[in-house]
Write a protein that holds these residues in place. Structure first.
Motif, mmCIF file in Angstrom:
data_model
loop_
_atom_site.group_PDB
_atom_site.id
_atom_site.type_symbol
_atom_site.label_atom_id
_atom_site.label_comp_id
_atom_site.label_asym_id
_atom_site.label_seq_id
_atom_site.Cartn_x
_atom_site.Cartn_y
_atom_site.Cartn_z
ATOM 1 N N VAL A 209 0.841 -1.215 0.000
ATOM 2 C CA VAL A 209 0.000 0.000 0.000
ATOM 3 C C VAL A 209 0.869 1.256 0.000
ATOM 4 O O VAL A 209 0.584 2.223 -0.710
ATOM 5 C CB VAL A 209 -0.966 -0.018 1.204
ATOM 6 N N LYS A 210 1.943 1.230 0.760
ATOM 7 C CA LYS A 210 2.802 2.425 0.814
ATOM 8 C C LYS A 210 3.412 2.722 -0.547
ATOM 9 O O LYS A 210 3.427 3.874 -0.996
ATOM 10 C CB LYS A 210 3.932 2.214 1.823
ATOM 11 N N TYR A 211 3.941 1.705 -1.200
ATOM 12 C CA TYR A 211 4.590 1.959 -2.495
ATOM 13 C C TYR A 211 3.569 2.262 -3.596
ATOM 14 O O TYR A 211 3.854 3.009 -4.520
ATOM 15 C CB TYR A 211 5.539 0.817 -2.871
ATOM 16 N N GLN A 212 2.379 1.690 -3.479
ATOM 17 C CA GLN A 212 1.342 2.047 -4.454
ATOM 18 C C GLN A 212 0.959 3.523 -4.270
ATOM 19 O O GLN A 212 0.832 4.280 -5.234
ATOM 20 C CB GLN A 212 0.106 1.147 -4.280
ATOM 21 N N ALA A 213 0.817 3.916 -3.014
ATOM 22 C CA ALA A 213 0.499 5.324 -2.721
ATOM 23 C C ALA A 213 1.641 6.221 -3.190
ATOM 24 O O ALA A 213 1.413 7.310 -3.735
ATOM 25 C CB ALA A 213 0.253 5.501 -1.229
ATOM 26 N N ALA A 214 2.871 5.747 -2.990
ATOM 27 C CA ALA A 214 4.030 6.521 -3.454
ATOM 28 C C ALA A 214 3.959 6.684 -4.971
ATOM 29 O O ALA A 214 4.233 7.772 -5.500
ATOM 30 C CB ALA A 214 5.330 5.822 -3.052
ATOM 31 N N HIS A 215 3.588 5.618 -5.655
ATOM 32 C CA HIS A 215 3.449 5.723 -7.113
ATOM 33 C C HIS A 215 2.419 6.805 -7.470
ATOM 34 O O HIS A 215 2.648 7.622 -8.362
ATOM 35 C CB HIS A 215 3.047 4.370 -7.709
ATOM 36 N N HIS A 216 1.316 6.805 -6.743
ATOM 37 C CA HIS A 216 0.292 7.828 -7.014
ATOM 38 C C HIS A 216 0.872 9.234 -6.798
ATOM 39 O O HIS A 216 0.615 10.144 -7.587
ATOM 40 C CB HIS A 216 -0.934 7.617 -6.114
ATOM 41 N N GLN A 217 1.630 9.403 -5.743
ATOM 42 C CA GLN A 217 2.209 10.732 -5.494
ATOM 43 C C GLN A 217 3.240 11.095 -6.560
ATOM 44 O O GLN A 217 3.310 12.243 -6.993
ATOM 45 C CB GLN A 217 2.856 10.789 -4.105
ATOM 46 N N LEU A 218 4.016 10.114 -6.977
ATOM 47 C CA LEU A 218 5.044 10.406 -7.988
ATOM 48 C C LEU A 218 4.385 10.809 -9.311
ATOM 49 O O LEU A 218 4.836 11.749 -9.981
ATOM 50 C CB LEU A 218 5.960 9.192 -8.168
ATOM 51 N N VAL A 219 3.310 10.113 -9.658
ATOM 52 C CA VAL A 219 2.592 10.465 -10.895
ATOM 53 C C VAL A 219 1.948 11.843 -10.726
ATOM 54 O O VAL A 219 2.018 12.696 -11.621
ATOM 55 C CB VAL A 219 1.537 9.387 -11.254
ATOM 56 N N ALA A 220 1.347 12.083 -9.566
ATOM 57 C CA ALA A 220 0.720 13.383 -9.305
ATOM 58 C C ALA A 220 1.763 14.496 -9.381
ATOM 59 O O ALA A 220 1.517 15.565 -9.958
ATOM 60 C CB ALA A 220 0.048 13.375 -7.931
ATOM 61 N N SER A 221 2.920 14.244 -8.814
ATOM 62 C CA SER A 221 3.993 15.241 -8.819
ATOM 63 C C SER A 221 4.436 15.541 -10.256
ATOM 64 O O SER A 221 4.616 16.705 -10.632
ATOM 65 C CB SER A 221 5.168 14.727 -7.981
ATOM 66 N N ALA A 222 4.583 14.491 -11.062
ATOM 67 C CA ALA A 222 5.011 14.692 -12.451
ATOM 68 C C ALA A 222 3.931 15.433 -13.246
ATOM 69 O O ALA A 222 4.229 16.341 -14.033
ATOM 70 C CB ALA A 222 5.325 13.348 -13.101
ATOM 71 N N LYS A 223 2.674 15.051 -13.010
ATOM 72 C CA LYS A 223 1.578 15.746 -13.725
ATOM 73 C C LYS A 223 1.528 17.213 -13.318
ATOM 74 O O LYS A 223 1.278 18.096 -14.136
ATOM 75 C CB LYS A 223 0.234 15.074 -13.412
#
Ligand code: BG6
Length: 479
Positions: A209-223
């Motif tokens: 869950v942590k790394y999936q959430a991290a992926h969401h933040q990384l994508v959000a940050s890039a967007k």
């Protein structure tokens, strides 16, 4: 004493940093929704338990919540910015409270009163020629998003965040140039409630869950980085890491390997944000920890095409790692504990003090990414004593900053490009980790104690004059 050569560039951004959730107070004013910090007590009343089990915390009454009034920056920012201007600040780092703009995080329409507050705040900075440096998300995912979606565990948070970023970019596009997408993005692994608005109490595979959430933040940050550059091509958008190089406990190769692994835990995020792709070592880590990232079409392209303009980080201390299975001699650090380094002194809170570690950290990060750095947090949390005449002689704080400024100068001399230095908690505020007021970082004292008593009156500490002199001399006069 030999005269130190001054390497600070002329346009170096000296200043200080705070975060909305630790200084604003006014926790329900003008339409603001609840933030994670608003349901937490201080450390003497179970803050860490509450932080780790936020859903249980929601049903508790702790009586006193340090964030609710905090230092009342919401109403007193004019006086505070004037003091910062008097110190000569070139920049002031603060964050926007997401729940002031979107009280529930997923609202359709932003809250005008919240937007107006930051308009006024940034205008006040600009009035003195102070460049605002704005963190879009500093431990501040609206609480309602945890209740409804379990925060960043849910992919829908990407759109809510990007929408929020779009609103603030457009609104402040002529006032703010420097942006940070997420404060200490690696903290989502250690304090998921603060870092991701998530409650993981009943989650079996927490890493997943942590790394999936991290992926969401990384994508959000890039967007958000992409969008920001479209809205104003002059924007400088950075990532933010809780940094501090990890040393091996001994020259035993096992210790060296442990140190490298520990550093990779944080660099994992910056590797993605600065290079644009998941580092090769992450594949093995994911496999061995049963982490299977759900990556949607287009995610990897967005990451690849929208890397950050600069790398910002907090630095409080280096860390120490051992390859031995058990090594008990630990001390506290920024959120997570570390082994005690016998060569270092520590603060009253056990955080070790390692100015040369800042030079090591700056060189290491710059070697790795070759992008400009920005030190956006560095400081000493200490108890201050107000003398009978009202003076506060915080020589220990002056010594801490002097030694770090000296090493920062050396790192710049080594060839590291560094945009600026904002000291943490330039005005006393509520500690993120402990919720205490007693853990003071400021050059400006605020009369308020751990129980919320005090006049909230501001006064200058001895370090105020010292920092003023440092800035006026562009880092030449640090004694
Ligand atoms: C960083 C945070 O982790 O450290 C700040 O970005 C925080 O929000 C700072 O305040 C110092 O930590 P503490 O626990 O002493 O407030």
């Amino acid at each position: 004493m030999t005269e130190q050569k001054n390497y600070f560039p002329e346009n170096f951004l000296w200043g200080g940093a705070v975060a909305a959730n630790q200084c604003e107070g006014a926790y329900l004013e003008d339409g603001k929704g609840l933030s994670p910090v608003d349901i937490l007590p201080d450390v003497h009343h179970g803050r860490w338990d509450a932080l780790m089990k936020p859903k249980e915390t929601l049903n508790q009454d702790y009586g006193f919540y340090p964030s609710h009034e905090s230092i009342d920056f919401y109403h007193r920012y004019k006086e505070d910015i004037a003091l910062m201007a008097e110190m000569g600040f070139k920049t002031f780092r603060t964050s926007i409270c997401w729940a002031r703009i979107f009280p529930n995080g997923d609202d359709k329409v932003p809250n005008e009163a919240g937007l107006k507050f930051y308009d006024d705040l940034f205008d006040e900075c600009l009035k003195y020629g102070i460049e605002p440096l704005v963190t879009i998300q500093h431990f501040d995912t609206p609480l309602a998003l945890m209740e409804k979606y379990n925060g960043w565990a849910d992919r829908r948070l990407i759109d809510f965040y990007v929408n929020y970023a779009e609103v603030v970019y457009k609104r402040y596009k002529n006032k703010v140039k420097y942006w940070l997408t997420f404060n200490e993005i690696n903290m989502i692994l250690h304090i998921p409630f603060f870092g991701g608005g998530m409650d993981l109490t009943n989650v079996e595979n927490k890493q997943q869950v942590k790394y999936q959430a991290a992926h969401h933040q990384l994508v959000a940050s890039a967007k958000a980085t992409k969008l920001g550059h479209e809205i104003n091509p002059d924007f400088k958008i950075g990532c933010m890491l809780a940094a501090g190089s990890t040393y091996p406990n001994t020259c035993d190769p096992k210790d060296v390997w442990a140190a490298l692994q520990a550093d990779r835990e944080g660099y994992f995020f910056i590797d993605v944000q600065a290079r644009g792709y998941y580092p090769s070592y992450s594949k093995r880590f994911f496999r061995e920890n049963q982490v299977e990232l759900q990556i949607e079409a287009g995610d990897l392209e967005v990451l690849k095409e929208n890397t950050v303009d600069f790398i910002s980080f907090s630095y409080y201390s280096s860390r120490l790692a051992s390859g031995q299975p058990k090594n008990e001699d630990q001390t506290a650090g920024n959120v997570f504990a570390t082994l005690k380094n016998p060569y270092l002194d520590a603060s009253e809170w056990g955080w070790q003090i390692d100015p040369l570690g800042l030079r090591v950290t700056m060189n290491t990060i710059y070697d790795r990414y070759q992008k400009p750095l920005f030190i956006v947090e560095n400081g000493l949390g200490a108890k201050d004593v107000v003398e009978a005449d009202g003076s506060i002689n915080d020589d220990y704080r002056i010594a801490y900053h002097r030694d770090h400024v000296r090493e920062m100068n050396e790192a710049i001399g080594d060839g590291v490009e560094c945009l600026g230095y904002t000291t943490w908690g330039c005005i006393d505020l509520v500690s993120a980790g402990s919720g205490e007021m007693d853990k003071r970082y400021g050059f400006i004292y605020v009369d308020r104690d751990n129980e919320g008593k005090g006049t909230l009156q501001r006064s200058k500490k001895k370090s105020f004059d010292w920092y003023q002199k440092v800035i006026a001399s562009n880092g030449q006069d640090i004694n």
